[in-house]
Design a protein around this motif. Structure first.
Motif, short mmCIF file in Angstrom:
data_model
loop_
_atom_site.label_atom_id
_atom_site.label_comp_id
_atom_site.label_asym_id
_atom_site.label_seq_id
_atom_site.Cartn_x
_atom_site.Cartn_y
_atom_site.Cartn_z
N VAL A 19 0.87 -1.10 -0.07
CA VAL A 19 0.12 0.14 -0.01
C VAL A 19 1.04 1.41 0.07
N GLU A 20 2.12 1.06 0.79
CA GLU A 20 2.83 2.42 0.97
C GLU A 20 3.46 2.47 -0.48
N ASP A 67 2.51 1.70 -3.45
CA ASP A 67 1.54 2.21 -4.38
C ASP A 67 1.22 3.66 -4.01
N ARG A 68 1.32 4.02 -2.91
CA ARG A 68 0.84 5.49 -2.56
C ARG A 68 2.25 6.25 -3.09
N ARG A 69 3.39 5.88 -2.87
CA ARG A 69 4.53 6.51 -3.31
C ARG A 69 4.68 6.37 -4.86
N HIS A 119 2.39 6.74 -6.78
CA HIS A 119 1.33 7.70 -7.32
C HIS A 119 1.46 9.27 -6.78
N MET A 120 2.55 9.18 -5.97
CA MET A 120 2.92 10.69 -5.59
C MET A 120 3.55 11.83 -6.38
N ASP A 152 0.34 9.03 -11.52
CA ASP A 152 -0.75 8.18 -11.64
C ASP A 152 -0.96 7.25 -12.81
N ARG A 178 7.89 3.38 6.91
CA ARG A 178 7.14 4.22 6.24
C ARG A 178 7.98 5.64 6.02
#
Length: 158
Positions: A69-70, A72-74, A76-77, A89, A152
């Motif tokens: 999850v982390e 994927d978040r990164r 898309h940042m 993205d 994180r």
């Protein structure tokens, strides 16, 4: 009341066993509920069991999911190139892959940048390199045990 085992994630050796209320152990790291009856003789010799191994694997999978999850978040940042941040993205990655030079590209803060063929290729390569570094950082974090408490934090990621 339930039975819990606290273990060392590197060696899988149980460091303590206890019977207590679930609320007490919910926030204690590397503690798993076990469904075995423990005798004093068994406790002296107990270091590992298939049941504990399965519980530990489930805990590790949850941690792997959190790392994904982390990751994927990164991903898309956004990513930096020429001192500007560009969107990363799925829609932006797809558009960048399909872009044909020359093209005007919009940065994350809405600046318009003119890209010739060489600049477009550099932007694609930068995105690819950034993506690879983030994916490899996540892979490394999933492989090291124990996972650092502060995994994180930015110092564990590119």
């Amino acid at each position: 009341m339930k039975k819990y085992a606290q273990y060392d994630p590197e060696t899988l050796i149980v460091s303590s066993l206890s019977v207590c209320n679930q609320m007490i152990v919910e926030d204690i790291e590397h503690t798993l509920e076990v469904g075995m009856d423990f005798s004093p003789e068994f406790l002296d010799n107990w270091m590992y069991s298939p049941e504990l191994d399965q519980l530990i694997k489930r805990e590790r999978n949850a941690t792997n999911t959190e790392i994904n999850v982390e990751r994927d978040r990164r991903l898309h940042m956004g990513f930096e190139c020429w001192g500007k941040i560009y969107d990363s993205d799925l829609k932006s990655r797809t558009a960048l892959a399909a872009a044909v030079a020359p093209v005007h590209w919009i940065t994350k803060n809405n600046d318009v940048i003119y890209l010739d063929a060489n600049m477009l290729e550099t932007l694609r390569k930068t995105l690819s390199d950034t993506t690879t570094k983030i994916v490899l950082a996540a892979k490394y974090l999933k492989e090291i045990k124990p996972t650092p408490q502060d995994w994180r934090q930015d110092d564990h990621w590119p």
